[in-house]
Design a protein around this motif. Sequence first.
Motif, mmCIF file in Angstrom:
data_model
loop_
_atom_site.group_PDB
_atom_site.id
_atom_site.type_symbol
_atom_site.label_atom_id
_atom_site.label_comp_id
_atom_site.label_asym_id
_atom_site.label_seq_id
_atom_site.Cartn_x
_atom_site.Cartn_y
_atom_site.Cartn_z
ATOM 1 N N ARG A 34 9.666 -13.579 -2.505
ATOM 2 C CA ARG A 34 9.416 -13.035 -3.846
ATOM 3 C C ARG A 34 9.537 -14.134 -4.884
ATOM 4 O O ARG A 34 8.712 -14.273 -5.772
ATOM 5 N N ASN B 144 6.532 -15.551 -7.247
ATOM 6 C CA ASN B 144 6.790 -15.558 -8.672
ATOM 7 C C ASN B 144 6.535 -16.946 -9.249
ATOM 8 O O ASN B 144 5.930 -17.104 -10.307
ATOM 9 N N ALA C 166 -5.636 -4.049 -9.588
ATOM 10 C CA ALA C 166 -4.299 -3.632 -9.124
ATOM 11 C C ALA C 166 -3.466 -4.856 -8.768
ATOM 12 O O ALA C 166 -2.294 -4.961 -9.137
ATOM 13 N N ASP C 167 -4.087 -5.846 -8.070
ATOM 14 C CA ASP C 167 -3.394 -7.070 -7.668
ATOM 15 C C ASP C 167 -2.935 -7.835 -8.898
ATOM 16 O O ASP C 167 -1.788 -8.311 -8.968
ATOM 17 N N ILE D 11 -2.324 -6.686 -11.906
ATOM 18 C CA ILE D 11 -1.215 -6.003 -12.595
ATOM 19 C C ILE D 11 0.092 -6.185 -11.814
ATOM 20 O O ILE D 11 1.137 -6.496 -12.371
ATOM 21 N N ARG D 12 0.022 -6.043 -10.452
ATOM 22 C CA ARG D 12 1.239 -6.128 -9.634
ATOM 23 C C ARG D 12 1.891 -7.502 -9.789
ATOM 24 O O ARG D 12 3.097 -7.628 -9.931
ATOM 25 N N ARG D 13 1.111 -8.548 -9.800
ATOM 26 C CA ARG D 13 1.676 -9.894 -9.785
ATOM 27 C C ARG D 13 1.998 -10.438 -11.171
ATOM 28 O O ARG D 13 2.869 -11.283 -11.317
ATOM 29 N N ALA E 68 2.195 -8.445 -14.339
ATOM 30 C CA ALA E 68 2.703 -7.580 -15.420
ATOM 31 C C ALA E 68 4.054 -8.082 -15.932
ATOM 32 O O ALA E 68 4.273 -8.222 -17.142
#
Lengths: 208, 492
Positions: free
Chosen positions: A131, A135, A193-194, A196-198, A200
């Motif tokens: 993670r 990030n 979607a990808d 936004i997930r990574r 946001a």
Amino acid sequence: MNAPLSPLIHLVDDDEAVRAALSLLIGTVGLRVQAWAEPQAFIAGFDRNSIGAIVLDVRMPGVSGLTVLQQLVEQGVDQPVIMLTGHGTVDMCRRAFKSGAAEFLEKPVNDDALLEALQNAVRQHVRSRERQQANHVARERYTQLSPREREVLGLIISGLTNKEIGRALDLSPRTVETHRASVFAKLGAESLADLIRRYAAIVESGEA
Amino acid sequence: MPPCKNAGMLKLIKAHRLGILAWVVLCAVGSAVLGRLELAQTRDAFETDARIVHRLLSQRAVQHDAILATLALLQAGADNARPEQRLPAVYPQILTVRRRDRDAAWDEPRFAAADIQSRTAKRAVLADTDFANGRYWVVLHADTSYAMQIDMRSLVQWSEWPMRVESNPARVTLEAAGQYFVLQAGAPGAKVWRFDFSKHLAADSQPFEVVAVRHVGWAELPWGWMLGWIALVTAVMAGLVAAQGQRVARRRAEELLRFGQVARLNTLGELAAGMAHEVNQPLTAMLANTQAASRLLAESPPDIDTARGAMTQAVQQAQRAAEVVARLRRSVEMPNLASQLRPLDLQAAVRNALYLLEPQLRNCGVDPLMRPAGEISVLADPVAVDQIIHNLLMNAVQALEEVPRAERKLTLTLEADKGQGVLTVRDSGPGIAAEVLPRIFEPFFTTRRGGLGLGLSLCETLATSMHGTLSAANAPEHGAAFTLRLPLARQP
């Protein structure tokens, strides 16, 4: 960052026989063990970047295992810590978990319990490192965006359409569409979607 | 007084300053009340006496009026009869009687003046007063007027006088127009308190005032009673202080006892924790080694060399654990009691234990019944015997707490039997469960929450090392009975 081939377990116990026996036992499941007799030497010398976990005896001469645990947490060490104790009281157990221990086991410890706890801890650590890694990459990509592209990204994540974004930023829908394509390309996002997930969380923290 | 003693005194006063204050206040208030009571009593007695004196003198004065009036009435028929000449013989206070015949004149101007005055006033009047000599005249006007000379010394019949004239401290005088006549001298003395009485005689003819004065001095206060009161207060307060001191001492002794018990438990707890750690380390290593070995042997192909090394390690760790246990046993080994045995009175030891446990027994509502058998002298170690009896009694109290208060009974029986002194402690508690009974003296066996399970085990070890025995049984009715047997000092 270069992750080692197999996870490394740090074992801290003042008793040589215990260190040797536990090292052998842990090694049977293919985990590497680095054993430490001195808590202070361990704190000063262990590799904080390694993937793995820490096994800490509560009762050691000089410094208590709970104190070592607190020092590790204060120094931002992210390896999960498994505490071992000879006579665990409810109070001590509570204090250990409050201080951030991942697991609390009583001596003499059963092999299944210890090995399962270690494997859980390692898995947990690997995930948390992944993670972190993701990030890190995302942050680096985010810095490559131009200010205008960041504005557009913020509005995309807020759920606005191209038309609405154009109105909000006083741009033509065509220009917005160009920025949008550029954002997707620079960030390597495959879908909305990808994206936004990574991103946001980064956008929110960047704008806050 | 040397300074240190002075300081000690000051400290004592400081510690008891409330008590001392209370003592001073009680003494002062009590003495003041006693003094006031005595003064009030003295005043009452004085005023009563003064009123009696006033009444006696008034009666006399009225009598004088009556005599004169009678003479005035008698004069009519009697020419030559002179009844008045007989009066001094009858009344001791009447010295002489003079008369002025009808139409005659008084030979002395003092009588003439009084006669005129009497005629106007229509009653007898004073003619001449000579208090210095204790005399006065009374004159009554009539056709034939009479004058009567009164001797003030004889005015009173001393047998009727309410006080002892010679010794009574009150001064009594008759006073009129600046003159006074002393009827009772009284006693001069310290004049701290003063009582006064003053009242006119109940006869207008003799307008004298009866004046009584009584002085009371310090000496007349009820010193005896006051000192008695102070002594009483002092005695009561000293008693209270002593009782409190005793209570404090007793509480302190109880605290010490409890502290000793707690300290012993702490020591045991520390010992247990230390032992756990010392034994746990080799156990941990053993377990890890053997489990690692079994995993290594399960691999294909099995890693036999490493497994053998692990097993060697495990054996060494087992030996290490055994050494820890042996060392522990050596370090807490019982001193050899057999060499310290000496004769001691079992009954006295029981009494001592009962005394020490009195608060617990009282809290539990148990009045132990002791069946004495005279002195039973056994060969034993006093400390060990105390410890055994103490433990047995504590166990009994704890057992009794599980049954209703009314059913709690504790019986101690002492007897000599087959060369042994036998103490039986029997309680009316729930008794010992059948499955517990065979294990009751095992170390670390306990049915109590938080109990270490060492008490009875220790007692049995102690009894055995003194060549005695300790046994447990259930009483025939209900409850448990523990029997301690120790060899008698002198075999019969």
